[in-house]
Design an enzyme around this catalytic site. Structure first.
Site, PDB file in Angstrom:
ATOM      1  N   LYS A 188       0.863  -1.185   0.000  1.00  0.00           N
ATOM      2  CA  LYS A 188       0.000   0.000   0.000  1.00  0.00           C
ATOM      3  C   LYS A 188       0.898   1.234   0.000  1.00  0.00           C
ATOM      4  O   LYS A 188       1.482   1.594   1.004  1.00  0.00           O
ATOM      5  CB  LYS A 188      -0.914   0.043   1.230  1.00  0.00           C
ATOM      6  CG  LYS A 188      -1.943   1.161   1.076  1.00  0.00           C
ATOM      7  CD  LYS A 188      -2.330   1.776   2.390  1.00  0.00           C
ATOM      8  CE  LYS A 188      -1.797   3.116   2.697  1.00  0.00           C
ATOM      9  NZ  LYS A 188      -1.903   4.196   1.731  1.00  0.00           N
ATOM     10  N   THR A 243       5.866   8.007  13.456  1.00  0.00           N
ATOM     11  CA  THR A 243       5.830   7.245  14.708  1.00  0.00           C
ATOM     12  C   THR A 243       4.393   7.100  15.205  1.00  0.00           C
ATOM     13  O   THR A 243       4.004   6.026  15.681  1.00  0.00           O
ATOM     14  CB  THR A 243       6.739   7.925  15.756  1.00  0.00           C
ATOM     15  OG1 THR A 243       8.085   7.848  15.268  1.00  0.00           O
ATOM     16  CG2 THR A 243       6.658   7.251  17.111  1.00  0.00           C
ATOM     17  N   GLY A 246       2.734   4.503  13.132  1.00  0.00           N
ATOM     18  CA  GLY A 246       3.391   3.235  13.452  1.00  0.00           C
ATOM     19  C   GLY A 246       2.846   2.622  14.728  1.00  0.00           C
ATOM     20  O   GLY A 246       2.656   1.396  14.824  1.00  0.00           O
ATOM     21  N   GLU A 263       9.703   1.223  10.554  1.00  0.00           N
ATOM     22  CA  GLU A 263      10.738   2.244  10.318  1.00  0.00           C
ATOM     23  C   GLU A 263      10.041   3.584  10.450  1.00  0.00           C
ATOM     24  O   GLU A 263       9.207   3.936   9.614  1.00  0.00           O
ATOM     25  CB  GLU A 263      11.312   2.097   8.906  1.00  0.00           C
ATOM     26  CG  GLU A 263      11.912   0.749   8.611  1.00  0.00           C
ATOM     27  CD  GLU A 263      13.285   0.565   9.222  1.00  0.00           C
ATOM     28  OE1 GLU A 263      14.049   1.529   9.256  1.00  0.00           O
ATOM     29  OE2 GLU A 263      13.578  -0.548   9.675  1.00  0.00           O
ATOM     30  N   CYS A 297      13.451  10.957   6.690  1.00  0.00           N
ATOM     31  CA  CYS A 297      13.509  10.392   8.043  1.00  0.00           C
ATOM     32  C   CYS A 297      14.883  10.584   8.670  1.00  0.00           C
ATOM     33  O   CYS A 297      15.002  10.753   9.871  1.00  0.00           O
ATOM     34  CB  CYS A 297      13.124   8.926   8.010  1.00  0.00           C
ATOM     35  SG  CYS A 297      14.102   7.977   6.850  1.00  0.00           S
ATOM     36  N   GLU A 395       9.833  16.047  15.233  1.00  0.00           N
ATOM     37  CA  GLU A 395      10.198  15.946  13.817  1.00  0.00           C
ATOM     38  C   GLU A 395       9.423  17.004  13.027  1.00  0.00           C
ATOM     39  O   GLU A 395       8.210  16.892  12.878  1.00  0.00           O
ATOM     40  CB  GLU A 395       9.849  14.538  13.319  1.00  0.00           C
ATOM     41  CG  GLU A 395      10.393  14.232  11.949  1.00  0.00           C
ATOM     42  CD  GLU A 395       9.984  12.841  11.473  1.00  0.00           C
ATOM     43  OE1 GLU A 395       8.813  12.457  11.660  1.00  0.00           O
ATOM     44  OE2 GLU A 395      10.832  12.153  10.873  1.00  0.00           O
TER      45      GLU A 395
HETATM   46  P1  NAD Z   1       2.317   8.398   7.617  1.00  0.00           P
HETATM   47  O1  NAD Z   1       2.534   7.670   8.887  1.00  0.00           O
HETATM   48  O2  NAD Z   1       1.313   9.468   7.565  1.00  0.00           O
HETATM   49  O3  NAD Z   1       1.911   7.389   6.451  1.00  0.00           O
HETATM   50  C1  NAD Z   1       2.705   6.285   6.074  1.00  0.00           C
HETATM   51  C2  NAD Z   1       1.824   5.263   5.390  1.00  0.00           C
HETATM   52  O4  NAD Z   1       0.893   4.756   6.350  1.00  0.00           O
HETATM   53  C3  NAD Z   1       0.990   5.827   4.238  1.00  0.00           C
HETATM   54  O5  NAD Z   1       0.899   4.870   3.214  1.00  0.00           O
HETATM   55  C4  NAD Z   1      -0.362   6.043   4.900  1.00  0.00           C
HETATM   56  O6  NAD Z   1      -1.444   6.038   3.986  1.00  0.00           O
HETATM   57  C5  NAD Z   1      -0.424   4.851   5.837  1.00  0.00           C
HETATM   58  N1  NAD Z   1      -1.352   4.991   6.968  1.00  0.00           N
HETATM   59  C6  NAD Z   1      -1.901   6.130   7.480  1.00  0.00           C
HETATM   60  N2  NAD Z   1      -2.726   5.823   8.500  1.00  0.00           N
HETATM   61  C7  NAD Z   1      -2.702   4.471   8.638  1.00  0.00           C
HETATM   62  C8  NAD Z   1      -3.336   3.563   9.541  1.00  0.00           C
HETATM   63  N3  NAD Z   1      -4.159   3.971  10.481  1.00  0.00           N
HETATM   64  N4  NAD Z   1      -3.052   2.253   9.417  1.00  0.00           N
HETATM   65  C9  NAD Z   1      -2.179   1.812   8.480  1.00  0.00           C
HETATM   66  N5  NAD Z   1      -1.564   2.629   7.592  1.00  0.00           N
HETATM   67  C10 NAD Z   1      -1.816   3.944   7.680  1.00  0.00           C
HETATM   68  O7  NAD Z   1       3.763   8.907   7.172  1.00  0.00           O
HETATM   69  P2  NAD Z   1       4.108   9.839   5.953  1.00  0.00           P
HETATM   70  O8  NAD Z   1       3.636  11.206   6.327  1.00  0.00           O
HETATM   71  O9  NAD Z   1       3.637   9.215   4.685  1.00  0.00           O
HETATM   72  O10 NAD Z   1       5.704   9.778   5.945  1.00  0.00           O
HETATM   73  C11 NAD Z   1       6.488  10.589   6.729  1.00  0.00           C
HETATM   74  C12 NAD Z   1       6.968   9.860   7.969  1.00  0.00           C
HETATM   75  O11 NAD Z   1       7.616   8.654   7.589  1.00  0.00           O
HETATM   76  C13 NAD Z   1       7.993  10.630   8.743  1.00  0.00           C
HETATM   77  O12 NAD Z   1       7.729  10.527  10.127  1.00  0.00           O
HETATM   78  C14 NAD Z   1       9.306   9.943   8.398  1.00  0.00           C
HETATM   79  O13 NAD Z   1      10.316  10.107   9.362  1.00  0.00           O
HETATM   80  C15 NAD Z   1       8.875   8.532   8.253  1.00  0.00           C
HETATM   81  N6  NAD Z   1       9.816   7.780   7.418  1.00  0.00           N
HETATM   82  C16 NAD Z   1      10.647   6.884   8.025  1.00  0.00           C
HETATM   83  C17 NAD Z   1      11.584   6.183   7.263  1.00  0.00           C
HETATM   84  C18 NAD Z   1      12.527   5.215   7.925  1.00  0.00           C
HETATM   85  O14 NAD Z   1      13.165   4.425   7.226  1.00  0.00           O
HETATM   86  N7  NAD Z   1      12.653   5.230   9.236  1.00  0.00           N
HETATM   87  C19 NAD Z   1      11.651   6.376   5.894  1.00  0.00           C
HETATM   88  C20 NAD Z   1      10.793   7.282   5.299  1.00  0.00           C
HETATM   89  C21 NAD Z   1       9.857   7.965   6.090  1.00  0.00           C
END
Ligand code: NAD
Length: 499
Positions: A188, A243, A246, A263, A297, A395
């Site tokens: 997804k 986070t 997550g 992650e 990230c 962040e």
């Molecule tokens: P996000 O948590 O908003 O979304 C990530 C994914 O999760 C998207 O596909 C989103 O549609 C999905 N999602 C949203 N709500 C959900 C739920 N309730 N259940 C399951 N899935 C759900 O993150 P973002 O805004 O897309 O990305 C930015 C964040 O990602 C930042 O915090 C960044 O640090 C982190 N990030 C971490 C890494 C790493 O390797 N540690 C890499 C890239 C990004």
């Protein structure tokens, strides 16, 4: 609008996106859709299908069917290796197209997107080799009557949830590792950046990956992502994102005690000692801040600099940042691209306001860039920052640097570690003792010494503390997606229990 006329390379129409199940691209049909605007140009470029939970069920059933068939899960590793090499070649062939869509949907500079797609191909090549190397262990040390074997086998169906900031490279840092041991996958992507994950489906099919092994369900996190996290027939969730999300995903995975690899976010220190090559360090700090407009990230967003050089070094960083080329994402000279969404843009601006309220001083930037066709924020340096301020702890995910000073290595480490996150850290010094001591002591899954945001496949990545659970990449990244089985094999006649 005048500016847009100069960009004849923008697509002439909105690209409709379906979703991909069991080897077939399906149309949106009567499902709702979401139009995606290019953040760098504010014009619509793609239209993503908002899949339903029943689409998730279909995709999981296809993945399970493919897994049970054994066509991929039980084939010779050489077959998997050859297919993964073909995937890498297919990515390289379509690099321009993939980079173009990545840039349109994310707002990142085109040269950066091109580099990322090339790096992505490298992960498939690495995993082709690793697939052949994956093996278990033998225990030939259990006496004459016992022989031990430990095998690794694919876990089953993996649910892969990815973010918008690096749609293709984050996928590449996970998917080939998941495929290398024979798992099936349901992906997804973020609803904002789904195109390249779907383009990959065509490349995988042409490379000979059997139908059903790779499935893509597009749409909203709370619907599609949530359905995957609670799905009883998904064995592992690999989640990359914030986070907060997550934590929700982790909770949902307990429904069937899935394994979870998370992650998450970071607030990564750039620790600069007075004895460092200051020009190189200033350049590294500028790069680590501006890469992906800070929406990264592992962005080095916390400068922790030795008192003795703090003022001079901050000036050096400002001088570098003032020369960063900000502009049209499709222009090959651009170094700093756009902010992904209006909501995120506002969030960054609200942190700038907060910084001033908390008592920080704006030494550079501090707001939007004028005169561009999209959403851009100028590289910003905030000084007079205390380590406990929210701007130094949370962040921000934009090109915003906080500057804090330290007296000695011990204090530098304390400031670096006094944070809920533990994703990455960079250390700048010419003193090997300091470099190694800090590298050992810092809470971070990835550390860089005298460089930042560098490295390729081969070494694992992941986070300490609230930056995640598990590791991606390298052999560890493949092993994460295998089940370990211990077998004890009796040799010769077993001694009966009942005389
Ligand atoms: P996000 O948590 O908003 O979304 C990530 C994914 O999760 C998207 O596909 C989103 O549609 C999905 N999602 C949203 N709500 C959900 C739920 N309730 N259940 C399951 N899935 C759900 O993150 P973002 O805004 O897309 O990305 C930015 C964040 O990602 C930042 O915090 C960044 O640090 C982190 N990030 C971490 C890494 C790493 O390797 N540690 C890499 C890239 C990004």
């Amino acid at each position: 609008m005048d500016q847009l006329k100069n960009h004849s390379t923008l697509p002439g129409s909105v690209r409709p996106l379906g979703f991909y199940v069991n080897g077939s691209m399906r149309d949106a049909g009567d499902r709702e859709t979401l139009v995606r605007e290019a953040p760098g140009y504010l014009v619509p470029v793609s239209e993503v299908t908002l899949c339903t939970t029943s689409d998730v069920d279909d995709a999981v059933a296809a993945a399970r069917g493919a897994f049970e068939s054994g066509a991929w899960s039980r084939c010779d590793a050489a077959v998997r290796a050859t297919a993964l090499l073909r995937v890498a070649a297919g990515i390289r062939e379509r690099l321009d197209e993939i980079a173009y869509w990545e840039t349109l949907e994310t707002g990142k500079p085109i040269t950066q997107a091109r580099a990322e797609i090339g790096d992505a191909a490298g992960h498939y090549e690495y995993c082709a080799g690793a697939a052949r190397m994956l093996h278990g262990e033998t225990y030939n040390n259990q006496g004459d009557q016992m022989f031990g074997v430990v095998t690794r086998q694919p876990t089953g169906v993996v649910g892969l949830i990815t973010p918008w900031n690096f749609p293709f490279i984050v996928l590449a840092e996970r998917l080939p590792y998941i495929l290398a041991s024979g798992n099936s996958v349901v992906v997804k992507p973020s609803e904002m950046t789904s195109t390249t994950t779907l383009v990959l489906a065509e490349i995988l099919a042409e490379a000979g990956i059997p139908d059903g092994v790779y499935n893509v369900v597009t749409g909203l996190g709370p619907v599609v992502g949530q359905a995957m996290s609670v799905h009883p027939d998904i064995d592992i969730i690999s989640f990359t994102g914030s986070t907060a999300t997550g934590a929700a995903v982790l909770q949902a995975t307990t429904s069937n005690f899935k394994k979870a690899s998370l992650e998450l976010g970071g607030k990564n220190p750039q620790i600069v000692f007075a004895d460092a090559d200051l020009d190189a360090a200033a350049d590294g700090v500028a790069f680590g801040l501006c890469f992906n407009a800070g929406q990264c990230c592992v962005s080095g967003s916390r400068l922790i600099v030795e008192d003795a050089i703090a003022e001079r070094f901050t000036e050096m960083v400002k001088e570098k940042l003032a020369r960063v080329k900000i502009g049209e994402c499709l222009d090959p000279d651009t170094q700093l691209g756009a902010i992904v969404s209006k909501q995120h843009h506002e969030k960054i601006l609200s942190y700038l306001e907060l910084g001033t309220k908390e008592g920080a001083a704006v030494a550079l930037g501090g707001g939007e860039c004028e005169g561009l066709s999209g959403r851009y924020i100028a590289p910003t340096v905030l000084t007079d920052v205390q380590p406990n301020m929210r701007i130094a702890q949370e962040e921000i995910f934009g090109p915003v640097l906080t500057v804090t000073t330290f007296g000695d290595a011990e204090e530098a480490l304390k400031i670096a570690n006094d944070c809920q996150y533990g994703l990455a850290a960079s250390i700048w010094t010419k003193d090997i003792d300091k470099a190694l001591t800090l590298m050992r002591g810092v809470h971070a899954g990835r550390t860089w010494v005298n460089t930042t945001i560098a490295g390729g496949p081969g070494q694992p990545m992941g986070g300490f503390k609230q930056s995640g659970i598990g590791r991606e990449g390298g052999m560890l990244g493949i092993e994460e997606y295998t089940e370990v089985k211990s077998a004890h094999i009796a040799i010769g006649q077993r001694t009966n229990w009942i005389a």
